[in-house]
Design a protein around this motif. Structure first.
Motif, PDB file in Angstrom:
ATOM      1  N   VAL A  71      42.400  45.097  53.057  1.00 43.72           N
ATOM      2  CA  VAL A  71      42.835  46.196  53.703  1.00 43.72           C
ATOM      3  C   VAL A  71      44.113  45.803  54.256  1.00 43.72           C
ATOM      4  CG1 VAL A  71      42.569  47.915  55.323  1.00 43.72           C
ATOM      5  CG2 VAL A  71      40.676  47.394  53.828  1.00 43.72           C
ATOM      6  N   ALA A  72      44.074  44.562  54.942  1.00 45.00           N
ATOM      7  CA  ALA A  72      45.260  44.158  55.616  1.00 45.00           C
ATOM      8  C   ALA A  72      46.560  43.816  54.586  1.00 45.00           C
ATOM      9  CB  ALA A  72      45.009  42.947  56.636  1.00 45.00           C
ATOM     10  N   ALA A  73      46.026  43.216  53.461  1.00 42.98           N
ATOM     11  CA  ALA A  73      47.124  42.791  52.449  1.00 42.98           C
ATOM     12  C   ALA A  73      47.734  43.789  52.016  1.00 42.98           C
ATOM     13  CB  ALA A  73      46.252  41.787  51.709  1.00 42.98           C
ATOM     14  N   PHE A  74      46.767  44.877  51.676  1.00 39.16           N
ATOM     15  CA  PHE A  74      47.407  46.183  50.708  1.00 39.16           C
ATOM     16  C   PHE A  74      47.992  47.194  51.731  1.00 39.16           C
ATOM     17  CE2 PHE A  74      44.931  43.921  47.643  1.00 39.16           C
ATOM     18  CZ  PHE A  74      45.632  44.224  46.295  1.00 39.16           C
ATOM     19  N   GLU A  75      47.729  47.192  52.965  1.00 40.05           N
ATOM     20  CA  GLU A  75      48.173  48.057  53.732  1.00 40.05           C
ATOM     21  C   GLU A  75      49.925  48.356  53.463  1.00 40.05           C
ATOM     22  OE1 GLU A  75      46.671  48.701  58.068  1.00 40.05           O
ATOM     23  OE2 GLU A  75      47.608  46.774  57.865  1.00 40.05           O
ATOM     24  N   ALA A  82      48.055  55.972  41.913  1.00 40.67           N
ATOM     25  CA  ALA A  82      47.982  54.426  41.639  1.00 40.67           C
ATOM     26  C   ALA A  82      46.458  53.905  42.250  1.00 40.67           C
ATOM     27  CB  ALA A  82      49.317  53.583  42.299  1.00 40.67           C
ATOM     28  N   LEU A  83      46.037  53.130  41.424  1.00 39.72           N
ATOM     29  CA  LEU A  83      44.745  52.190  41.864  1.00 39.72           C
ATOM     30  C   LEU A  83      45.194  50.967  42.041  1.00 39.72           C
ATOM     31  CD1 LEU A  83      43.617  54.777  39.857  1.00 39.72           C
ATOM     32  CD2 LEU A  83      41.547  53.944  40.944  1.00 39.72           C
ATOM     33  N   VAL A  84      44.983  50.446  43.183  1.00 42.31           N
ATOM     34  CA  VAL A  84      45.190  48.984  43.445  1.00 42.31           C
ATOM     35  C   VAL A  84      44.026  48.270  44.052  1.00 42.31           C
ATOM     36  CG1 VAL A  84      47.842  49.449  43.845  1.00 42.31           C
ATOM     37  CG2 VAL A  84      46.097  49.411  45.867  1.00 42.31           C
ATOM     38  N   GLY A  85      43.961  46.883  44.053  1.00 41.27           N
ATOM     39  CA  GLY A  85      43.036  46.300  44.613  1.00 41.27           C
ATOM     40  C   GLY A  85      42.880  44.733  44.012  1.00 41.27           C
ATOM     41  N   SER A  86      41.988  44.087  44.275  1.00 45.35           N
ATOM     42  CA  SER A  86      41.902  42.700  43.978  1.00 45.35           C
ATOM     43  C   SER A  86      41.028  42.946  42.371  1.00 45.35           C
ATOM     44  CB  SER A  86      40.757  41.986  44.784  1.00 45.35           C
ATOM     45  OG  SER A  86      41.227  41.707  46.016  1.00 45.35           O
ATOM     46  N   ALA A  87      41.211  41.606  41.590  1.00 50.15           N
ATOM     47  CA  ALA A  87      40.597  41.774  40.530  1.00 50.15           C
ATOM     48  C   ALA A  87      39.104  41.941  40.141  1.00 50.15           C
ATOM     49  CB  ALA A  87      40.803  40.276  39.748  1.00 50.15           C
ATOM     50  N   LEU A 133      43.080  52.233  47.516  1.00 51.90           N
ATOM     51  CA  LEU A 133      42.695  51.147  47.186  1.00 51.90           C
ATOM     52  C   LEU A 133      41.171  50.902  46.915  1.00 51.90           C
ATOM     53  CD1 LEU A 133      43.097  47.960  48.067  1.00 51.90           C
ATOM     54  CD2 LEU A 133      42.562  48.631  50.478  1.00 51.90           C
ATOM     55  N   THR A 134      40.768  50.453  45.815  1.00 52.41           N
ATOM     56  CA  THR A 134      39.576  49.955  45.275  1.00 52.41           C
ATOM     57  C   THR A 134      38.971  48.749  46.017  1.00 52.41           C
ATOM     58  OG1 THR A 134      40.417  50.992  43.447  1.00 52.41           O
ATOM     59  CG2 THR A 134      38.218  49.935  43.326  1.00 52.41           C
ATOM     60  N   LEU A 135      37.734  48.744  46.388  1.00 54.89           N
ATOM     61  CA  LEU A 135      37.082  47.595  47.133  1.00 54.89           C
ATOM     62  C   LEU A 135      35.870  47.261  46.277  1.00 54.89           C
ATOM     63  CD1 LEU A 135      37.594  48.392  50.878  1.00 54.89           C
ATOM     64  CD2 LEU A 135      38.712  46.628  49.696  1.00 54.89           C
ATOM     65  N   ALA A 136      35.584  46.210  46.358  1.00 53.47           N
ATOM     66  CA  ALA A 136      34.066  45.775  46.014  1.00 53.47           C
ATOM     67  C   ALA A 136      32.939  46.073  46.815  1.00 53.47           C
ATOM     68  CB  ALA A 136      33.921  44.172  45.611  1.00 53.47           C
ATOM     69  N   ALA A 137      32.136  46.815  46.583  1.00 59.16           N
ATOM     70  CA  ALA A 137      30.816  47.127  47.591  1.00 59.16           C
ATOM     71  C   ALA A 137      30.178  46.014  47.954  1.00 59.16           C
ATOM     72  CB  ALA A 137      29.885  48.403  46.909  1.00 59.16           C
ATOM     73  N   THR A 138      30.220  44.815  47.112  1.00 63.94           N
ATOM     74  CA  THR A 138      29.382  43.646  47.528  1.00 63.94           C
ATOM     75  C   THR A 138      30.293  42.734  48.189  1.00 63.94           C
ATOM     76  OG1 THR A 138      30.269  42.719  45.331  1.00 63.94           O
ATOM     77  CG2 THR A 138      28.164  44.077  45.527  1.00 63.94           C
ATOM     78  N   ALA A 139      31.416  42.916  48.706  1.00 63.73           N
ATOM     79  CA  ALA A 139      32.249  42.076  49.475  1.00 63.73           C
ATOM     80  C   ALA A 139      31.701  42.142  50.952  1.00 63.73           C
ATOM     81  CB  ALA A 139      33.781  42.413  49.384  1.00 63.73           C
ATOM     82  N   ASP A 140      31.901  41.209  51.546  1.00 63.07           N
ATOM     83  CA  ASP A 140      31.441  40.828  52.867  1.00 63.07           C
ATOM     84  C   ASP A 140      32.679  41.662  53.742  1.00 63.07           C
ATOM     85  OD1 ASP A 140      33.442  38.899  53.946  1.00 63.07           O
ATOM     86  OD2 ASP A 140      31.922  37.420  53.196  1.00 63.07           O
ATOM     87  N   ASP A 156      46.723  52.540  36.500  1.00 63.91           N
ATOM     88  CA  ASP A 156      45.977  51.180  36.497  1.00 63.91           C
ATOM     89  C   ASP A 156      46.677  50.065  36.701  1.00 63.91           C
ATOM     90  OD1 ASP A 156      43.525  49.838  36.823  1.00 63.91           O
ATOM     91  OD2 ASP A 156      43.457  49.599  34.400  1.00 63.91           O
ATOM     92  N   THR A 157      46.525  49.374  38.160  1.00 60.27           N
ATOM     93  CA  THR A 157      47.647  48.281  38.021  1.00 60.27           C
ATOM     94  C   THR A 157      46.535  47.010  38.073  1.00 60.27           C
ATOM     95  OG1 THR A 157      46.955  48.202  40.693  1.00 60.27           O
ATOM     96  CG2 THR A 157      48.896  49.400  39.608  1.00 60.27           C
TER      97      THR A 157
END
Length: 172
Positions: A163-167, A40-45, A148-155, A119-120
């Motif tokens: 990360v904390a929310a999806f743990e 499963a792939l999870v993360g923000s929009a 967990l898929t993260l945006a490379a441009t996020a601070d 794909d969630t």
């Protein structure tokens, strides 16, 4: 170095060394021995979950694996069309699920594949209701891996928040 930013190779190497200290070495997704894998792939929009699922599907289908894409991102405008287009290009079957119950039924029915890629939908780190829905969906899917898929441009703070929310979803 003396070349400043004109000589990026040493800078890139050093950045890679530093980042390598922060993260565990990832384990590759392995298929075989008659055991079906569920990822499963999870993360923000908007962080690339659909594209990552398509890339994984392309990679594993090229190895001869029987891959199934599962679209659980049913709220985003154009989301279903995008993943259906990827599936069509790759020649990979796709299923759409709207609820956790449908996910459970699909997982029980589709034992004919080697890899199920889920794909969630995007969930913000503060959206507790959507995180609970996603948690229920994943409980029914029982994935071996949750990416967990993260945006490379996020601070950095945004990344920490995500990360904390999806743990709680068992991200590995």
């Amino acid at each position: 170095g003396p070349g400043g930013l004109k000589d990026l190779a040493p800078l890139q190497k050093r950045a890679g060394e530093l980042m390598g200290r922060w993260f565990e070495n990832p384990q590759p997704t392995r298929l075989g021995n008659g055991v079906r894998s569920i990822v499963a792939l999870v993360g923000s929009a908007g962080v690339g979950k659909t594209t990552a699922a398509a890339r994984m599907a392309a990679h594993f289908s090229e190895t001869g694996a029987r891959v199934l894409l599962v679209a659980a991102d049913t709220d985003r405008i154009g989301g279903l069309e995008q993943i259906r287009a990827y599936a069509g290009i790759l020649g990979v079957p796709i299923e759409v699920v709207y609820t956790a119950d449908e996910m459970g039924d699909l997982i029980r029915e589709r034992r004919d594949v080697d890899l199920i890629l889920i794909d969630t939908g995007g969930v913000g780190p503060l959206d507790q209701a959507r995180l609970l829905q996603l948690e229920a969906l994943l409980k029914e899917a029982a994935p071996n891996e949750v990416h967990l898929t993260l945006a490379a441009t996020a601070d950095l703070q945004q990344m920490h928040d995500v990360v904390a929310a999806f743990e709680r979803l068992g991200v590995n």
